[in-house]
Scaffold this motif. Structure first.
Motif, PDB file in Angstrom:
ATOM      1  N   LYS A   1       3.348 -34.233 -13.104  1.00  0.00           N
ATOM      2  CA  LYS A   1       3.969 -35.543 -13.322  1.00  0.00           C
ATOM      3  C   LYS A   1       4.612 -36.044 -12.028  1.00  0.00           C
ATOM      4  O   LYS A   1       4.505 -37.234 -11.698  1.00  0.00           O
ATOM      5  CB  LYS A   1       5.016 -35.452 -14.432  1.00  0.00           C
ATOM      6  CG  LYS A   1       4.447 -35.359 -15.828  1.00  0.00           C
ATOM      7  CD  LYS A   1       5.498 -35.620 -16.892  1.00  0.00           C
ATOM      8  CE  LYS A   1       6.620 -34.587 -16.848  1.00  0.00           C
ATOM      9  NZ  LYS A   1       7.610 -34.820 -17.931  1.00  0.00           N
ATOM     10  N   SER A   2       5.270 -35.147 -11.302  1.00  0.00           N
ATOM     11  CA  SER A   2       5.881 -35.562 -10.043  1.00  0.00           C
ATOM     12  C   SER A   2       4.820 -35.943  -9.014  1.00  0.00           C
ATOM     13  O   SER A   2       4.998 -36.876  -8.233  1.00  0.00           O
ATOM     14  CB  SER A   2       6.779 -34.447  -9.493  1.00  0.00           C
ATOM     15  OG  SER A   2       6.009 -33.355  -9.010  1.00  0.00           O
ATOM     16  N   ARG A   3       3.672 -35.239  -9.021  1.00  0.00           N
ATOM     17  CA  ARG A   3       2.588 -35.568  -8.088  1.00  0.00           C
ATOM     18  C   ARG A   3       2.017 -36.944  -8.377  1.00  0.00           C
ATOM     19  O   ARG A   3       1.700 -37.712  -7.455  1.00  0.00           O
ATOM     20  CB  ARG A   3       1.447 -34.540  -8.179  1.00  0.00           C
ATOM     21  CG  ARG A   3       1.749 -33.159  -7.710  1.00  0.00           C
ATOM     22  CD  ARG A   3       2.359 -33.088  -6.347  1.00  0.00           C
ATOM     23  NE  ARG A   3       3.797 -33.243  -6.428  1.00  0.00           N
ATOM     24  CZ  ARG A   3       4.555 -33.814  -5.519  1.00  0.00           C
ATOM     25  NH1 ARG A   3       4.016 -34.306  -4.437  1.00  0.00           N
ATOM     26  NH2 ARG A   3       5.842 -33.912  -5.662  1.00  0.00           N
TER      27      ARG A   3
ATOM     28  N   ARG B   1      13.835 -29.881  -5.136  1.00  0.00           N
ATOM     29  CA  ARG B   1      13.135 -31.038  -5.659  1.00  0.00           C
ATOM     30  C   ARG B   1      11.739 -31.109  -5.094  1.00  0.00           C
ATOM     31  O   ARG B   1      11.465 -30.631  -4.007  1.00  0.00           O
ATOM     32  CB  ARG B   1      13.877 -32.335  -5.293  1.00  0.00           C
ATOM     33  CG  ARG B   1      15.194 -32.503  -6.042  1.00  0.00           C
ATOM     34  CD  ARG B   1      15.641 -33.928  -5.926  1.00  0.00           C
ATOM     35  NE  ARG B   1      14.629 -34.827  -6.436  1.00  0.00           N
ATOM     36  CZ  ARG B   1      14.698 -36.137  -6.330  1.00  0.00           C
ATOM     37  NH1 ARG B   1      15.714 -36.694  -5.756  1.00  0.00           N
ATOM     38  NH2 ARG B   1      13.736 -36.906  -6.826  1.00  0.00           N
ATOM     39  N   GLY B   2      10.838 -31.793  -5.809  1.00  0.00           N
ATOM     40  CA  GLY B   2       9.479 -32.015  -5.307  1.00  0.00           C
ATOM     41  C   GLY B   2       9.404 -33.316  -4.609  1.00  0.00           C
ATOM     42  O   GLY B   2       8.359 -33.725  -4.208  1.00  0.00           O
TER      43      GLY B   2
ATOM     44  N   ARG C   1       4.564 -39.406  -6.956  1.00  0.00           N
ATOM     45  CA  ARG C   1       4.703 -39.416  -5.499  1.00  0.00           C
ATOM     46  C   ARG C   1       3.416 -39.798  -4.782  1.00  0.00           C
ATOM     47  O   ARG C   1       3.449 -40.337  -3.673  1.00  0.00           O
ATOM     48  CB  ARG C   1       5.171 -38.043  -5.009  1.00  0.00           C
ATOM     49  CG  ARG C   1       6.482 -37.568  -5.596  1.00  0.00           C
ATOM     50  CD  ARG C   1       7.634 -38.516  -5.246  1.00  0.00           C
ATOM     51  NE  ARG C   1       8.871 -38.076  -5.846  1.00  0.00           N
ATOM     52  CZ  ARG C   1       9.794 -37.361  -5.230  1.00  0.00           C
ATOM     53  NH1 ARG C   1       9.607 -36.998  -3.990  1.00  0.00           N
ATOM     54  NH2 ARG C   1      10.899 -37.015  -5.844  1.00  0.00           N
TER      55      ARG C   1
ATOM     56  N   GLN D   1       8.121 -25.128 -10.449  1.00  0.00           N
ATOM     57  CA  GLN D   1       8.375 -26.143 -11.458  1.00  0.00           C
ATOM     58  C   GLN D   1       7.566 -25.962 -12.735  1.00  0.00           C
ATOM     59  O   GLN D   1       7.969 -26.445 -13.791  1.00  0.00           O
ATOM     60  CB  GLN D   1       8.088 -27.533 -10.873  1.00  0.00           C
ATOM     61  CG  GLN D   1       8.962 -27.887  -9.687  1.00  0.00           C
ATOM     62  CD  GLN D   1       8.573 -29.215  -9.057  1.00  0.00           C
ATOM     63  OE1 GLN D   1       7.668 -29.904  -9.520  1.00  0.00           O
ATOM     64  NE2 GLN D   1       9.255 -29.575  -7.984  1.00  0.00           N
TER      65      GLN D   1
ATOM     66  N   TRP E   1       5.336 -30.449 -12.588  1.00  0.00           N
ATOM     67  CA  TRP E   1       4.865 -30.646 -11.222  1.00  0.00           C
ATOM     68  C   TRP E   1       3.808 -31.735 -11.147  1.00  0.00           C
ATOM     69  O   TRP E   1       3.858 -32.599 -10.267  1.00  0.00           O
ATOM     70  CB  TRP E   1       4.304 -29.337 -10.664  1.00  0.00           C
ATOM     71  CG  TRP E   1       3.724 -29.492  -9.284  1.00  0.00           C
ATOM     72  CD1 TRP E   1       4.408 -29.633  -8.118  1.00  0.00           C
ATOM     73  CD2 TRP E   1       2.336 -29.533  -8.939  1.00  0.00           C
ATOM     74  NE1 TRP E   1       3.542 -29.761  -7.061  1.00  0.00           N
ATOM     75  CE2 TRP E   1       2.264 -29.695  -7.536  1.00  0.00           C
ATOM     76  CE3 TRP E   1       1.154 -29.437  -9.668  1.00  0.00           C
ATOM     77  CZ2 TRP E   1       1.055 -29.778  -6.852  1.00  0.00           C
ATOM     78  CZ3 TRP E   1      -0.052 -29.509  -8.985  1.00  0.00           C
ATOM     79  CH2 TRP E   1      -0.095 -29.677  -7.593  1.00  0.00           C
TER      80      TRP E   1
ATOM     81  N   HIS F   1       8.572 -37.838   0.653  1.00  0.00           N
ATOM     82  CA  HIS F   1       7.418 -37.331  -0.075  1.00  0.00           C
ATOM     83  C   HIS F   1       7.307 -35.834   0.137  1.00  0.00           C
ATOM     84  O   HIS F   1       7.321 -35.338   1.252  1.00  0.00           O
ATOM     85  CB  HIS F   1       6.163 -38.023   0.456  1.00  0.00           C
ATOM     86  CG  HIS F   1       4.953 -37.799  -0.398  1.00  0.00           C
ATOM     87  ND1 HIS F   1       4.342 -36.591  -0.492  1.00  0.00           N
ATOM     88  CD2 HIS F   1       4.278 -38.641  -1.196  1.00  0.00           C
ATOM     89  CE1 HIS F   1       3.311 -36.696  -1.299  1.00  0.00           C
ATOM     90  NE2 HIS F   1       3.263 -37.931  -1.731  1.00  0.00           N
ATOM     91  N   SER F   2       7.196 -35.069  -0.939  1.00  0.00           N
ATOM     92  CA  SER F   2       7.346 -33.623  -0.853  1.00  0.00           C
ATOM     93  C   SER F   2       6.297 -32.949   0.009  1.00  0.00           C
ATOM     94  O   SER F   2       6.542 -31.895   0.569  1.00  0.00           O
ATOM     95  CB  SER F   2       7.292 -33.011  -2.255  1.00  0.00           C
ATOM     96  OG  SER F   2       6.014 -33.176  -2.807  1.00  0.00           O
TER      97      SER F   2
END
Length: 397
Positions: free
Chosen positions: A86-88, A396-397, A91, A79, A84, A383-384
């Motif tokens: 931002k997704s962390r 997707r993450g 999540r 990503q 990445w 959750h990834s």
């Protein structure tokens, strides 16, 4: 498992779920531990449960952070650093926020009530004690969600490192380090022993300077090497194959080593050996679990998928459930092992029931899993770091 290769990774699902779910017997056991001063402690102690809690602690969180590091770099490579991270933050940050606002205050109240049950806190002072705990920052405001704070910090550090070195550069450095260790095994072992000695000295100095905050500093940074090992695990086929190699003999040796690491030490030498034994033992046990997962869960499994999807919610909610059960068992006088045998499975079933209830609500899934469902008739992406993963590079993450 090289970074550029598409590969099914179902065999990691069981491991990821197991490390989180093992939080249930661990926290149920520390109620009766002689070496842990937990938030709610029974006056009746058990040497067996003390060993069991210490044993679980030596490999459970190392295993979790190894896999967290592996999947973090896997998604980061795909990503890029900014998308990445931002997704962390979504999540991990949302469950941390709502657990802090809703779960931890409840735990503080239950913990205060437990003090009145044991007689450590007069009933007349209960209200003021609760208000004081709720309005002053301390360990109860971190509790079992500490791993989310730590994981977010590790993810930010990894994203910065990845942005500075670049994915290809980071991979090249990791592969070079693994190759150097393979070519210089004796020197590498000596360097590892020296690092463990420095770590033992630092631990003694930090705790000596501040027992309360010193332990916090050590505990919150203790798993960075395992997170880093997970990064190496993803980039290096050699390390990946080594981790998946241990069998029953290696498991037994790992159990012996982590047991030896629990023996009280006297002096720098024995402290260093205890650190080394704990690390080697943890990796052996984690390796055995990884091997077991590969042999038995290499293909999609509906039961494992359900456990994986539920494991994160179970971890968040088993803790307050155990608080309540531990407080109730302060009112009875049963053998510690029997109480543990009741509390652990009861907490698991109740936490799983809470998970099923949360899955019915889009808002609750967002609050406690950081999951945004795009369509009501499509199962949410878990959750990834805890989901069932079909490929080395999921979309997707």
């Amino acid at each position: 498992m090289q970074g550029g290769k598409q590969e099914r990774l179902h065999y990691w699902d069981f491991s990821r779920a197991l490390y989180l779910v093992l939080g249930i017997p661990f926290h149920a056991a520390v109620i009766y531990s002689l070496s842990h001063e937990w938030s709610i402690s029974s006056p009746d102690k058990s040497q067996l449960l003390t060993w069991f809690a210490n044993f679980l602690h030596t490999f459970r969180m190392p295993g979790f952070f190894i896999l967290a590091g592996m999947f973090s770099i896997m998604l980061l490579d795909r990503q890029g650093a900014w998308p990445w991270i931002k997704s962390r933050l979504l999540r991990l940050g949302l469950p941390l926020l709502f657990a802090t606002l809703l779960i931890l205050p409840f735990q503080i109240v239950v913990q205060s009530v437990a003090l009145t049950v044991t007689g450590a806190l007069p009933v007349a002072e209960l209200k003021s004690h609760i208000v004081g705990q709720l309005t002053h920052f301390g360990e109860p405001w971190i509790s079992h969600v500490w791993f989310l704070w730590v994981l977010i910090a590790y993810c930010v550090a990894l994203a910065l490192l990845h942005a500075i070195a670049g994915g290809a550069g980071l991979r090249a450095r990791v592969e070079g380090l693994v190759a150097w260790i393979g070519d210089n095994r004796i020197l590498s072992l000596a360097a590892f022993a020296a690092i463990c000695q420095l770590a033992a000295q630092a631990q003694t100095a930090i705790i000596g300077a501040s027992p309360y905050y010193g332990n916090a500093v050590i505990n919150y940074n203790l798993y960075a090497p395992y997170f880093g090992f997970g990064v190496v695990l993803f980039y290096s086929r050699t390390v990946h194959d080594l981790l998946l190699k241990p069998g029953l003999t290696t498991l037994c040796l790992g159990v012996v080593l982590v047991t030896l690491s629990q023996i009280p030490y006297a002096g720098l030498l024995t402290h260093t050996l205890a650190v080394m034994a704990g690390i080697f033992g943890a990796l052996m046990i984690v390796g055995f679990i990884s091997n077991l997962s590969r042999r038995h869960f290499s293909h999609p499994n509906g039961h494992v998928r359900k456990l994986v999807d539920a494991s994160f919610t179970i971890y968040l909610f088993h803790h307050p459930v155990i608080y309540v059960l531990a407080t109730l068992f302060l009112l009875v006088n049963l053998p510690p092992v029997l109480e543990f045998a009741i509390i652990a499975p009861a907490a698991g079933f109740i936490a799983y029931g809470i998970h099923l209830a949360i899955q019915r609500s889009t808002i609750a899934r967002l609050m406690f899993n950081g999951v945004i469902s795009k369509k009501a008739n499509i199962a949410p992406v878990p959750h990834s770091l805890f989901k069932s993963t079909d490929r080395a590079y999921p979309s997707r993450g």
